[in-house]
Design an enzyme around this catalytic site. Structure first.
Site, PDB file in Angstrom:
ATOM      1  N   LYS A  19      13.070   9.163  55.709  1.00 61.48           N
ATOM      2  CA  LYS A  19      13.650   7.845  55.451  1.00 61.48           C
ATOM      3  C   LYS A  19      12.803   6.745  56.073  1.00 61.48           C
ATOM      4  CE  LYS A  19      16.538   5.695  57.949  1.00 61.48           C
ATOM      5  NZ  LYS A  19      17.665   5.266  58.807  1.00 61.48           N
ATOM      6  N   ASP A  26      19.447   5.703  53.261  1.00 60.19           N
ATOM      7  CA  ASP A  26      20.296   5.765  54.445  1.00 60.19           C
ATOM      8  C   ASP A  26      21.739   5.955  53.985  1.00 60.19           C
ATOM      9  OD1 ASP A  26      21.047   3.310  53.442  1.00 60.19           O
ATOM     10  OD2 ASP A  26      20.652   2.192  55.287  1.00 60.19           O
TER      11      ASP A  26
END
Length: 216
Positions: free
Chosen positions: A121, A139
């Site tokens: 991420k 997220d």
């Protein structure tokens, strides 16, 4: 409505209502952004932005951070979540940037993930924000919003969400779409009680259709 139509209309909505979406983390250069993104894990951007000005005064460069002790870094970031782990990762990240990349931030997602504290991420955020690469950082906001609207179906993991999103969003819009979804999840499609009355996507939204229209 087909998935293709839903994506097209969602993209059109955000292009009209948030054409210049960008990260809310405050930074001046790649070094400052990677520090901020590492700190932002399970911590709000608002809190990170409160921490980083003093942090960068104390550790203004990658070299300064690499030479710091874990206790020194901990003291500067102790008001954020998991400060011990993040202090260790920040020093490790700076040390590896210097030793492996001559202090220059790599643009490759796989190379970014070799840095301590940088998972997929975070690497996708850095690649998208710094280098405008077509990477989708997922997220909790992106994962939730994508499923609720109906952009993803049956995605159980962030990677599954990422793969479904990038397969339907035009490549040149992926870095921007990342911010669209995060900000929508942060301020409108919030976790516990989405603010459907404030949302301009209700006519397209799978969640709204199930929760509201079907009741009428």
């Amino acid at each position: 409505m087909t998935k293709k139509e839903r994506f097209e209309q969602v993209i059109r909505y955000f292009q009209e209502h948030n054409p210049d979406a960008e990260t809310e983390l405050e930074y001046a250069d790649p070094y400052q952004l990677i520090v901020a993104v590492i700190l932002s894990a399970q911590c709000t951007d608002k809190r990170v932005n409160m921490i980083t000005p003093a942090f960068f005064e104390k550790f203004p460069t990658i070299s300064a951070l690499a030479q710091a002790s874990q206790d020194e870094v901990f003291e500067s970031i102790k008001s954020c979540s998991y400060p011990n782990n993040k202090a260790r990762n920040l020093i490790g990240m700076a040390t590896r940037l210097l030793s492996e990349f001559n202090g220059i931030m790599p643009s490759d997602v796989n190379e970014l993930q070799t840095l301590p504290g940088v998972g997929r991420k975070t690497a996708n955020v850095l690649a998208a924000v710094l280098f405008n690469k077509p990477t989708m950082a997922v997220d909790t906001h992106v994962h939730r919003v994508s499923a609720r609207i109906g952009l993803t179906t049956g995605a159980k993991t962030p990677l599954q969400t990422e793969m479904q999103l990038v397969s339907h969003i035009p490549e040149e819009l992926i870095p921007l779409a990342h911010h669209w979804l995060i900000l929508h999840g942060r301020y409108v499609c919030v976790a516990r009680k989405p603010k459907c009355s404030e949302c301009g996507l209700t006519q397209l939204c799978r969640y709204y259709g199930k929760e509201h229209i079907s009741v009428c």
